[in-house]
Design a protein around this motif. Structure first.
Motif, mmCIF file in Angstrom:
data_model
loop_
_atom_site.group_PDB
_atom_site.id
_atom_site.type_symbol
_atom_site.label_atom_id
_atom_site.label_comp_id
_atom_site.label_asym_id
_atom_site.label_seq_id
_atom_site.Cartn_x
_atom_site.Cartn_y
_atom_site.Cartn_z
ATOM 1 N N THR A 230 0.833 -1.197 0.000
ATOM 2 C CA THR A 230 0.000 0.000 0.000
ATOM 3 C C THR A 230 0.874 1.255 0.000
ATOM 4 O O THR A 230 2.053 1.202 0.364
ATOM 5 N N PRO A 231 0.313 2.401 -0.383
ATOM 6 C CA PRO A 231 1.068 3.649 -0.229
ATOM 7 C C PRO A 231 1.513 3.888 1.216
ATOM 8 O O PRO A 231 2.591 4.430 1.452
ATOM 9 N N ASP A 232 0.695 3.473 2.184
ATOM 10 C CA ASP A 232 1.092 3.598 3.583
ATOM 11 C C ASP A 232 2.342 2.772 3.864
ATOM 12 O O ASP A 232 3.263 3.239 4.552
ATOM 13 N N ASP A 233 2.404 1.548 3.339
ATOM 14 C CA ASP A 233 3.609 0.728 3.508
ATOM 15 C C ASP A 233 4.835 1.442 2.952
ATOM 16 O O ASP A 233 5.909 1.430 3.563
ATOM 17 N N LEU A 234 4.692 2.058 1.786
ATOM 18 C CA LEU A 234 5.819 2.747 1.155
ATOM 19 C C LEU A 234 6.239 3.969 1.952
ATOM 20 O O LEU A 234 7.428 4.209 2.171
ATOM 21 N N LEU A 235 5.265 4.750 2.417
ATOM 22 C CA LEU A 235 5.591 5.976 3.149
ATOM 23 C C LEU A 235 6.214 5.657 4.506
ATOM 24 O O LEU A 235 7.058 6.407 5.008
ATOM 25 N N ARG A 236 5.822 4.528 5.085
ATOM 26 C CA ARG A 236 6.360 4.122 6.387
ATOM 27 C C ARG A 236 7.585 3.217 6.264
ATOM 28 O O ARG A 236 8.081 2.695 7.260
ATOM 29 N N MET A 237 8.083 3.020 5.055
ATOM 30 C CA MET A 237 9.295 2.231 4.822
ATOM 31 C C MET A 237 9.133 0.781 5.293
ATOM 32 O O MET A 237 10.034 0.196 5.887
ATOM 33 N N ARG A 238 7.995 0.192 4.999
ATOM 34 C CA ARG A 238 7.784 -1.209 5.361
ATOM 35 C C ARG A 238 7.152 -1.979 4.192
ATOM 36 O O ARG A 238 6.305 -2.843 4.390
ATOM 37 N N SER A 239 7.600 -1.645 2.984
ATOM 38 C CA SER A 239 7.066 -2.317 1.794
ATOM 39 C C SER A 239 7.507 -3.766 1.700
ATOM 40 O O SER A 239 6.837 -4.582 1.067
ATOM 41 N N GLY A 240 8.656 -4.098 2.301
ATOM 42 C CA GLY A 240 9.217 -5.439 2.166
ATOM 43 C C GLY A 240 10.069 -5.617 0.929
ATOM 44 O O GLY A 240 10.646 -6.691 0.721
ATOM 45 N N LEU A 241 10.183 -4.585 0.095
ATOM 46 C CA LEU A 241 10.972 -4.678 -1.138
ATOM 47 C C LEU A 241 12.471 -4.615 -0.841
ATOM 48 O O LEU A 241 12.907 -3.956 0.113
ATOM 49 N N ALA A 242 13.259 -5.266 -1.679
ATOM 50 C CA ALA A 242 14.721 -5.254 -1.555
ATOM 51 C C ALA A 242 15.261 -3.989 -2.208
ATOM 52 O O ALA A 242 15.682 -3.989 -3.365
ATOM 53 N N LEU A 243 15.271 -2.907 -1.460
ATOM 54 C CA LEU A 243 15.627 -1.586 -1.976
ATOM 55 C C LEU A 243 16.931 -1.054 -1.400
ATOM 56 O O LEU A 243 17.249 0.116 -1.585
ATOM 57 N N GLY A 244 17.700 -1.872 -0.683
ATOM 58 C CA GLY A 244 18.916 -1.389 -0.054
ATOM 59 C C GLY A 244 18.583 -0.610 1.205
ATOM 60 O O GLY A 244 17.509 -0.766 1.794
#
Length: 462
Positions: A230-244
């Protein structure tokens, strides 16, 4: 802070420089030269500060292990800046009206007209005269003296600007030589807080839901687990993606996914969107710029594209706050970085802080949705050691983080950028404190900023 990661030595990097065509290593080699060319270009043509001074204060400490191999040049006639590593890896950044500087990576952004600021319709959000507001209170003057003082030995603080706002009025400010009221300063990750505001506007307008699946086409295939982000996950830095990771930076960061995405990729959002999942969305906090790059692309798409997003930010946010000629820099696609590269004066950064200090309301007009400020300052689970909310760092519910900033009141939260950029917001005290500079002191001058805020509160009677 996270434990140090073992990285290849500078000598190893030099030995492999001829192999820069190899994808992973090539991107690593180009991170430092792209960083240098871009930041020198932006400093020369946006901030209009001496780029050599900026190089010495900001860039030289980062690239010290390979400094002898680096060369740089600013061409004022062509409005470009260039850098090279060992005569092999080369980079050139080009200034574009309306967009700032963009590293030449074979992709040219669509032209976007430069937009002049429009005065706000009502009274100014920030009361400030044309001249620097010298503090009348001796205690405030002493607080500014301390904020600009350099330690007798050890790393320098390089304070460039301090602005203190109480009840919507500038009551004290100071600038280093070469800087002034109109100097546009790089907010680095304070840009994430500006992106937060743009997202809030979309939410208020009913064009985005923070708890619904993020509108990312790359994740829309049936069964793609990233479709749950969700956008909330992205804004809170908890997307789970391997982004470094973007918490720390040095020359070794060239090998990290976050730095390569920021400084060696023409389309940052596309690269971040292609990342694999390392954890289930919403279950792990990991601070990385790629999350906000995806959000910036969402804002761009919702606004109608590169030209439209610049107009949207100007019309719906910057102009309503009375902010001057803010520069919202973009990657080569024309989408804002989102995570970094908003350039604004210290007073304009204070205006952004005032929007949040005033619960998202300006001149009786609600800019941000009701409850958005508290949402932004609410602690994200997993970030307790740092105190992170949603695009802001926060004291709320973060006692472990509070041990490093004991003078900040319990309701305080802040926009914070690399090497000492701060907008501290204390709603209960009707206070906003801005500090800008290039600090290499421990915790990027957090201790000094904490002390400054405490002294300002004491001097103003809370």
């Amino acid at each position: 802070m996270p434990p140090p990661i073992r990285r290849p030595s500078p000598l190893f990097l030099l030995m492999l420089a001829p192999l820069a065509g190899c994808a992973g290593l090539g991107r690593a080699v180009h991170v430092p030269v792209n960083l240098i060319s871009h930041e020198l270009c932006s400093t020369a043509f946006i901030s209009e500060v001496d780029p050599e001074r900026f190089y010495d204060e900001e860039l030289a400490p980062q690239v010290a292990p390979i400094a002898a191999l680096l060369r740089h040049h600013v061409d004022y006639d062509a409005r470009t800046a260039s850098a090279s590593l060992a005569g092999r890896a080369e980079s050139r950044a080009i200034y574009h009206d309306g967009l700032g500087c963009i590293v030449d990576q074979g992709v040219t952004p669509p032209p976007v007209p430069a937009l002049a600021p429009e005065p706000p319709a009502g009274p100014p959000l920030l009361e400030a005269g044309a001249a620097v507001a010298e503090p009348a209170d001796p205690a405030l003057k002493a607080a500014l003296d301390q904020a600009f003082a350099e330690p007798p030995k050890g790393p320098r603080r390089n304070t460039h600007a301090v602005v203190v706002v109480k009840d919507g009025r500038v009551i004290a400010e100071r600038y280093a030589p070469g800087y002034g009221v109109m100097t546009r300063l790089h907010g680095w990750s304070m840009t994430k807080s500006a992106t937060n505001a743009l997202l809030g506007i979309l939410v208020r307008e009913g064009r985005l839901e923070m708890d619904a699946p993020a509108p990312v086409a790359a994740w829309s295939a049936p069964g793609d687990p990233r479709g749950k982000i969700t956008p909330d996950d992205l804004l809170r830095m908890r997307s789970g993606l391997a982004l470094g990771q973007s918490l720390t930076a040095s020359w070794t960061s060239a090998f990290d996914e976050a730095a390569q995405s920021l400084f060696a990729t023409p389309d940052q959002a596309a690269r971040a969107e292609a990342a694999r999942l390392q954890a289930a969305p919403g279950t792990r906090w990991r601070y990385a710029d790629g999350s906000t790059a995806i959000l910036a692309r969402i804002v761009t798409d919702k606004a109608g594209g590169p030209a439209a997003v610049q107009a949207f930010a100007r019309r719906e946010l910057f102009d309503k706050l009375g902010m001057g000629p803010v520069v919202l820099e973009t990657d080569a696609t024309g989408a804002p970085f989102g995570s970094t590269h908003v350039w604004a004066s210290a007073r304009d950064w204070a205006r952004l802080g005032l929007l949040f200090a005033n619960d998202g309301v300006v001149n009786g007009e609600r800019i941000l949705p009701e409850g958005w400020v508290d949402y932004s300052a609410r602690l994200t689970p997993g970030s307790e050691a740092y105190g992170y909310g949603a695009g802001f760092w926060t004291e709320r519910g973060a006692p472990r983080a509070h041990t490093f900033r004991p003078h900040l009141p319990a309701d305080a939260f802040m926009a914070r950028g690399s090497r000492g950029q701060y907008v501290v917001i204390v709603p209960s005290r009707r206070l906003v404190v801005v500090r800008m500079g290039e600090a290499y002191t421990p915790r990027e001058d957090m201790g000094a900023v904490d002390r400054l805020v405490g002294e300002v509160i004491a001097a103003t009677g809370g």
